[in-house]
Design a protein around this motif. Sequence first.
Motif, PDB file in Angstrom:
ATOM      1  N   PRO A 194      48.036  35.886  44.468  1.00  0.00           N
ATOM      2  CA  PRO A 194      46.582  35.660  44.447  1.00  0.00           C
ATOM      3  C   PRO A 194      45.750  36.936  44.291  1.00  0.00           C
ATOM      4  O   PRO A 194      44.895  36.990  43.410  1.00  0.00           O
ATOM      5  CB  PRO A 194      46.318  34.958  45.781  1.00  0.00           C
TER       6      PRO A 194
ATOM      7  N   ASN B  20      43.301  38.045  41.207  1.00  0.00           N
ATOM      8  CA  ASN B  20      41.909  38.459  41.435  1.00  0.00           C
ATOM      9  C   ASN B  20      41.621  39.803  40.790  1.00  0.00           C
ATOM     10  O   ASN B  20      40.527  40.036  40.281  1.00  0.00           O
ATOM     11  CB  ASN B  20      41.607  38.545  42.928  1.00  0.00           C
TER      12      ASN B  20
ATOM     13  N   SER C 189      38.930  32.396  37.917  1.00  0.00           N
ATOM     14  CA  SER C 189      38.859  32.289  39.380  1.00  0.00           C
ATOM     15  C   SER C 189      39.275  30.897  39.836  1.00  0.00           C
ATOM     16  O   SER C 189      39.948  30.735  40.857  1.00  0.00           O
ATOM     17  CB  SER C 189      37.447  32.563  39.874  1.00  0.00           C
ATOM     18  N   LEU C 190      38.870  29.885  39.081  1.00  0.00           N
ATOM     19  CA  LEU C 190      39.254  28.517  39.438  1.00  0.00           C
ATOM     20  C   LEU C 190      40.765  28.354  39.320  1.00  0.00           C
ATOM     21  O   LEU C 190      41.396  27.712  40.164  1.00  0.00           O
ATOM     22  CB  LEU C 190      38.530  27.508  38.541  1.00  0.00           C
TER      23      LEU C 190
ATOM     24  N   ARG D 121      42.339  29.792  42.355  1.00  0.00           N
ATOM     25  CA  ARG D 121      42.265  28.862  43.482  1.00  0.00           C
ATOM     26  C   ARG D 121      43.403  27.843  43.434  1.00  0.00           C
ATOM     27  O   ARG D 121      44.048  27.555  44.444  1.00  0.00           O
ATOM     28  CB  ARG D 121      40.948  28.073  43.437  1.00  0.00           C
ATOM     29  N   LEU D 122      43.630  27.292  42.232  1.00  0.00           N
ATOM     30  CA  LEU D 122      44.713  26.314  42.074  1.00  0.00           C
ATOM     31  C   LEU D 122      46.054  26.941  42.418  1.00  0.00           C
ATOM     32  O   LEU D 122      46.886  26.334  43.097  1.00  0.00           O
ATOM     33  CB  LEU D 122      44.738  25.778  40.642  1.00  0.00           C
TER      34      LEU D 122
ATOM     35  N   GLU E 272      46.620  29.500  44.391  1.00  0.00           N
ATOM     36  CA  GLU E 272      46.710  29.713  45.841  1.00  0.00           C
ATOM     37  C   GLU E 272      47.088  28.418  46.544  1.00  0.00           C
ATOM     38  O   GLU E 272      47.938  28.399  47.427  1.00  0.00           O
ATOM     39  CB  GLU E 272      45.368  30.223  46.385  1.00  0.00           C
ATOM     40  N   ARG E 273      46.451  27.318  46.122  1.00  0.00           N
ATOM     41  CA  ARG E 273      46.738  26.031  46.741  1.00  0.00           C
ATOM     42  C   ARG E 273      48.187  25.648  46.512  1.00  0.00           C
ATOM     43  O   ARG E 273      48.888  25.211  47.430  1.00  0.00           O
ATOM     44  CB  ARG E 273      45.797  24.968  46.166  1.00  0.00           C
TER      45      ARG E 273
END
Lengths: 267, 266
Positions: free
Chosen positions: B194, B198, B251-252, B255-256, B258-259
């Motif tokens: 992650p 970033n 960024s989205l 997020r995916l 990371e999830r």
Amino acid sequence: MPSFIKSLAVAAAVSSLGLGATQAQDALPDLAGRTIVAVTENAYVPLNFADPATGEGIGLEYDLFNEIAKRLNAKVDWQLSSWDVMIQAVRDGQFEVGMDGITINDERRSQVDFSDSYLTSQQLMLVRADETRFTDAATFAADASFLVGAQAGTTNFYVAVYNVLDGDEANPRIKLFDTFGTSVAALQAGDVDTVLMDQTSADGYIGANPGAFKVIGEPLGTEDFGFIFTPGSDLVAPVNAALAQIKADGTMEKLQQKWFYEYNAAQ
Amino acid sequence: MTYRPRQPSIFSRTPWWLLAIGLLFVLGLWAITNDTGYSQIFRALSGGVLTTIWVTLVAFCAATLIGLLVALARTSGNRILREVATFYVEIIRGIPVLVFLFYVAFVGAPAMVGAVNWLLQPFDTTITVRQFDLVWRAIVALTICYSAFIAEIFRAGIESVDRGQLEAARSLGLSRWKCFRLVTFPQALRTILPPLANDFVSMIKDSALVSALGVQDITQLGKVYSSGTFLFFETYNVVAFLYLTMTISLSLLVRLLERYLRDNAR
């Protein structure tokens, strides 16, 4: 207003020019002591820059606009900002007048109001001291492998496009850099073969880097510089009137003499 | 009175910020397709998108590789390697990217060309500074700057793996390299990915600095267009729109990612 206070308000600019404190002001509009908010960048020797000794902003544009304001019975509140911000802020009315060796052109007229031309810039070709492959603008233009460094939208860019090369603003022979200093660094490193600049700047760079640079060819360029105003500004007419008077009575000539020939940027 | 948690309604579950971003995007798209001024600016700037992506991708891949090597040196058993790597990271991290760009472009490049020419002396050939393209100088500078940041991400990831894991692996008779490849690194990756992604997003934004060297990226084309036309506000709107399109979509995705990593953690 006693004349001694008046002459203090005008600052060193005029006293160094040896002008009398009594100018014929009858023909000019009277702005009744109004304060004009003026903006420049202090990054364009010799028009506007920080005095190496004091850090104060000095230069031809400072002297000229102070003189204009004096003749119109106005005061100047000097502000600083970067080029991008300056133009937008003048357009929005945050500053009333902006100056930074801004070339007058029609496309820009739709965004800001321009004064009449106060200076026609003369650009010289600064090259590396060991340059022998070309000797002037014509021999430079003739060989497609020679490159010129410039900053987008500035005088040296327009003169390079229209007076040296073929009038194509997207010509790949022009390498665009952010600042004057970067262009000169690129010239020194061998990335480009010439950078255009006026006599004072060229003298400054030659003086500051002995043996690194020289100037070749004849002065080029017919770029006209104007002050920019917020669209619809009531200052355009009075400033133009004062400017005409300053040109007519020889003051402008003295200012050019002072900043383009007598001032030594490399001191 | 007993506290009863309220059932989440469709209203409270909606990510309003995302809808707002979507709305902005649609507005931006509408402007560059229907407004003549904006569509002209968009055409003038669109050529820079590929340059921005290219510079970022190349620099990021190279920086990841160097960053991994530096992180390995920083966590190695060899004292000299550790000291040298730490020195590198501290120095590079402390210099602004813009300053570093100028160093590489106008100090490092001529010096390097001089060194190469010195080596080429016996062969009677020379190279010029000009052959070392400014785009590549910008890429080199971004690579070096980011390699220091990425090295720290890798180091934190490697150090986050429980020491017991390593001891167990060693006691099974695995070599140091096998320990790293089979035990430490796969577990570290979950911590590393992650922030690494970033950093890629940050690098897209920092790549705007290469415009200072005249590299024709989105920002440089924006500067050129706006200084010619004086349409600063409008031009920078389009510049921001182009960057936001790239950074927010990435960024989205982060997020995916990371999830996904969280849900698949064993």
